[in-house]
Design a protein around this motif. Structure first.
Motif, PDB file in Angstrom:
ATOM      1  N   GLN A   1      -5.973  -1.152  -2.739  1.00  0.00           N
ATOM      2  CA  GLN A   1      -6.037  -0.190  -1.644  1.00  0.00           C
ATOM      3  C   GLN A   1      -5.076   0.967  -1.884  1.00  0.00           C
ATOM      4  O   GLN A   1      -5.408   2.128  -1.639  1.00  0.00           O
ATOM      5  CB  GLN A   1      -5.696  -0.883  -0.322  1.00  0.00           C
ATOM      6  CG  GLN A   1      -5.814   0.024   0.900  1.00  0.00           C
ATOM      7  CD  GLN A   1      -5.499  -0.707   2.194  1.00  0.00           C
ATOM      8  OE1 GLN A   1      -5.326  -1.914   2.198  1.00  0.00           O
ATOM      9  NE2 GLN A   1      -5.418   0.023   3.287  1.00  0.00           N
ATOM     10  N   GLY A   2      -3.866   0.657  -2.366  1.00  0.00           N
ATOM     11  CA  GLY A   2      -2.895   1.702  -2.648  1.00  0.00           C
ATOM     12  C   GLY A   2      -3.334   2.636  -3.753  1.00  0.00           C
ATOM     13  O   GLY A   2      -2.916   3.792  -3.814  1.00  0.00           O
ATOM     14  N   LEU A   3      -4.205   2.150  -4.650  1.00  0.00           N
ATOM     15  CA  LEU A   3      -4.741   2.966  -5.741  1.00  0.00           C
ATOM     16  C   LEU A   3      -6.035   3.670  -5.339  1.00  0.00           C
ATOM     17  O   LEU A   3      -6.688   4.288  -6.181  1.00  0.00           O
ATOM     18  CB  LEU A   3      -5.001   2.081  -6.974  1.00  0.00           C
ATOM     19  CG  LEU A   3      -3.756   1.494  -7.649  1.00  0.00           C
ATOM     20  CD1 LEU A   3      -4.157   0.461  -8.695  1.00  0.00           C
ATOM     21  CD2 LEU A   3      -2.909   2.601  -8.273  1.00  0.00           C
ATOM     22  N   PHE A   4      -6.425   3.559  -4.071  1.00  0.00           N
ATOM     23  CA  PHE A   4      -7.668   4.138  -3.554  1.00  0.00           C
ATOM     24  C   PHE A   4      -8.902   3.500  -4.206  1.00  0.00           C
ATOM     25  O   PHE A   4      -9.981   4.092  -4.197  1.00  0.00           O
ATOM     26  CB  PHE A   4      -7.709   5.664  -3.749  1.00  0.00           C
ATOM     27  CG  PHE A   4      -6.595   6.391  -3.053  1.00  0.00           C
ATOM     28  CD1 PHE A   4      -6.706   6.708  -1.706  1.00  0.00           C
ATOM     29  CD2 PHE A   4      -5.440   6.734  -3.720  1.00  0.00           C
ATOM     30  CE1 PHE A   4      -5.672   7.360  -1.047  1.00  0.00           C
ATOM     31  CE2 PHE A   4      -4.408   7.388  -3.073  1.00  0.00           C
ATOM     32  CZ  PHE A   4      -4.517   7.703  -1.730  1.00  0.00           C
TER      33      PHE A   4
ATOM     34  N   VAL B   1       0.838  -1.202   0.000  1.00  0.00           N
ATOM     35  CA  VAL B   1       0.000   0.000   0.000  1.00  0.00           C
ATOM     36  C   VAL B   1       0.872   1.251   0.000  1.00  0.00           C
ATOM     37  O   VAL B   1       0.607   2.217  -0.722  1.00  0.00           O
ATOM     38  CB  VAL B   1      -0.943   0.009   1.228  1.00  0.00           C
ATOM     39  CG1 VAL B   1      -1.707   1.322   1.297  1.00  0.00           C
ATOM     40  CG2 VAL B   1      -1.923  -1.155   1.148  1.00  0.00           C
ATOM     41  N   LYS B   2       1.922   1.220   0.805  1.00  0.00           N
ATOM     42  CA  LYS B   2       2.828   2.357   0.898  1.00  0.00           C
ATOM     43  C   LYS B   2       3.460   2.673  -0.459  1.00  0.00           C
ATOM     44  O   LYS B   2       3.465   3.822  -0.914  1.00  0.00           O
ATOM     45  CB  LYS B   2       3.910   2.048   1.929  1.00  0.00           C
ATOM     46  CG  LYS B   2       5.009   3.094   2.060  1.00  0.00           C
ATOM     47  CD  LYS B   2       4.521   4.307   2.813  1.00  0.00           C
ATOM     48  CE  LYS B   2       5.680   5.217   3.169  1.00  0.00           C
ATOM     49  NZ  LYS B   2       5.229   6.445   3.824  1.00  0.00           N
TER      50      LYS B   2
ATOM     51  N   LYS C   1       0.078   9.299   1.248  1.00  0.00           N
ATOM     52  CA  LYS C   1       0.041  10.156   0.063  1.00  0.00           C
ATOM     53  C   LYS C   1       0.260  11.616   0.441  1.00  0.00           C
ATOM     54  O   LYS C   1       1.018  12.336  -0.223  1.00  0.00           O
ATOM     55  CB  LYS C   1      -1.318   9.993  -0.628  1.00  0.00           C
ATOM     56  CG  LYS C   1      -1.388  10.637  -2.013  1.00  0.00           C
ATOM     57  CD  LYS C   1      -0.601   9.824  -3.025  1.00  0.00           C
ATOM     58  CE  LYS C   1      -0.786  10.342  -4.428  1.00  0.00           C
ATOM     59  NZ  LYS C   1      -0.021   9.565  -5.417  1.00  0.00           N
TER      60      LYS C   1
ATOM     61  N   SER D   1       0.672   3.537  -3.329  1.00  0.00           N
ATOM     62  CA  SER D   1       0.053   4.849  -3.145  1.00  0.00           C
ATOM     63  C   SER D   1       1.034   5.986  -3.416  1.00  0.00           C
ATOM     64  O   SER D   1       0.620   7.118  -3.683  1.00  0.00           O
ATOM     65  CB  SER D   1      -0.509   4.987  -1.725  1.00  0.00           C
ATOM     66  OG  SER D   1       0.522   4.902  -0.762  1.00  0.00           O
ATOM     67  N   SER D   2       2.326   5.688  -3.352  1.00  0.00           N
ATOM     68  CA  SER D   2       3.346   6.710  -3.595  1.00  0.00           C
ATOM     69  C   SER D   2       3.896   6.680  -5.022  1.00  0.00           C
ATOM     70  O   SER D   2       4.767   7.484  -5.359  1.00  0.00           O
ATOM     71  CB  SER D   2       4.505   6.533  -2.601  1.00  0.00           C
ATOM     72  OG  SER D   2       4.048   6.569  -1.271  1.00  0.00           O
TER      73      SER D   2
ATOM     74  N   PRO E   1      -3.303   4.887   3.555  1.00  0.00           N
ATOM     75  CA  PRO E   1      -2.863   5.427   2.261  1.00  0.00           C
ATOM     76  C   PRO E   1      -3.044   6.932   2.138  1.00  0.00           C
ATOM     77  O   PRO E   1      -2.299   7.591   1.420  1.00  0.00           O
ATOM     78  CB  PRO E   1      -3.735   4.662   1.244  1.00  0.00           C
ATOM     79  CG  PRO E   1      -4.930   4.229   2.009  1.00  0.00           C
ATOM     80  CD  PRO E   1      -4.440   3.971   3.407  1.00  0.00           C
TER      81      PRO E   1
END
Length: 404
Positions: free
Chosen positions: A122-125, A48-49, A259, A52-53, A255
């Protein structure tokens, strides 16, 4: 939260159908699964980290493909290990057959692969990419589990439902994530070094928190009679209402904070709102456990489990501080403050030592150890939150090297 309600209803129904002794067996098998799942859970935080980055879709795809390949190998290793240790572990847990633990092997394999897909979403929302597979897994586990138990298959029947759910959920999650990423014209190797370096403290965090709410169940199953172990399993499941209620808040917060931190935006308001929601939910549930313990146990598990009502508030307090600590550690990890994992790690080690060697004569002794440790961790995290410096962990270099 709806999914967590379904998951919780599963334990309530299955607990009633199986009774304290059989449910104690199933709960100990679940505890083993939680511990084995520590590695992928820690990886999910790191996924996720990094996702999302990421700066663009190409970078997202690079990260996904590299991590997916790594987790596949890890899944194979853990599956083989589970098959090898199932027999001696069954003996330690006083389980008459090793079949339920052997059935964990395919569950572990497919769950790990599913977790990569869900963490990427989840990382991509794209939170439905998390919700959809989780809903499918819990729904299948509930419906088929009840059917198989009513057919007389008992614990193996419940495990068979979980195996089927794990396979179908993986297929579903794969379809979802493939819609969000693209296939690169040529496979670019993602540098796993920075990812694993970040995942290591996340692994230790996940190992600590998983140990803290599973080792107690396992040790109680080892030391106490089967009926009391079943009562403790019902208490543990009742306490997890608090955990199930607050984890979605941490899942959304993580996330967003990650972000905003990368973008240089403020995230203190997100922390404040989330923390108030976590504490409010936990205290509300504790109030019910304190004033109406017998009613709560009767509604949740039935009159067979009323012997556990006296310790219900103790379990509630344990899971309240546990959940708040889990939330705070995830907050720190969201902007790279990884050293805080030393606190839950220390608590997890002390929990094993204190329960195994000293305090395991009854349920109250075990819970007193658990509560005391969680309060100490909470004090430490609060001090860091109030006075600690915001040191961060650099992971962007690894992403840049992968792009190069």
């Amino acid at each position: 939260m709806v999914i967590n309600v379904i998951s919780y209803v599963y334990h309530l129904i299955v607990g009633r159908l199986l009774g304290p002794v059989e449910y104690g067996i199933l709960a100990s098998v679940f505890s083993v699964f939680y511990i084995v799942s520590v590695v992928p859970l820690s990886s999910s935080i790191a996924i996720v980290k990094f996702i999302s980055s990421a700066k663009n879709l190409k970078e997202v795809t690079q990260i996904y493909e590299g991590i997916n390949s790594f987790v596949l190998k890890l899944a194979i290793v853990l599956t083989v290990v589970m098959l090898l240790v199932s027999a001696p572990l069954s003996k330690f847990l006083n389980i008459p057959s090793s079949l339920p633990l052997m059935m964990l092997a395919p569950v572990i394999f497919f769950s790990l692969l599913t977790l990569v897909n869900q963490s990427t979403a989840q990382g991509l929302f794209k939170f439905m990419g998390v919700v959809g597979p989780s809903f499918a897994s819990n729904f299948i586990k509930l419906v088929l589990g009840v059917v198989f138990i009513m057919l007389g298959l008992a614990v193996p029947g419940a495990m068979l439902a979980i195996v089927i759910g794990a396979i179908l959920t993986y297929i579903y999650s794969l379809v979802i994530v493939k819609k969000e990423i693209t296939t690169l014209p040529k496979r670019t190797k993602f540098d796993l070094g920075p990812f694993l370096k970040y995942a290591l403290p996340a692994l230790m965090q996940a190992l600590a928190f998983t140990s803290l709410f599973t080792v107690d169940v396992i040790l109680v199953k080892h030391f106490l009679p089967d009926f009391e172990a079943g009562l403790y399993a019902s208490l543990s499941t009742s306490g997890k209402i608090i955990y199930f209620a607050v984890t979605p808040i941490a899942g959304v917060m993580f996330p967003i904070v990650a972000k905003r931190h990368v973008s240089g935006e403020s995230y203190k308001k997100i922390l404040l709102i989330s923390l108030v929601a976590v504490i409010g939910l936990a205290v509300g549930i504790d109030a019910i456990y304190y004033f109406f313990p017998k009613i709560a146990i009767s509604i949740l598990f039935g009159t067979k489990y009323l012997g556990a009502s006296g310790e219900l508030i103790l379990m509630g307090l344990f899971m309240t501080f546990y959940s708040i600590n889990y939330f705070l550690v995830n907050y720190f990890l969201a902007f790279g403050k990884v050293k805080v994992v030393a606190l839950p790690i220390t608590a997890a080690i002390l929990q094993i030592i204190l329960i195994f060697f000293f305090w395991h004569s009854n349920i109250a002794q075990v819970l007193t150890v658990c509560i005391s440790l969680m309060v100490l961790v909470f004090i430490g995290l609060s001090a860091i939150l109030a006075y600690g410096k915001k040191t961060t962990f650099s992971y962007s270099a690894g992403i840049q090297r992968a792009n190069d």
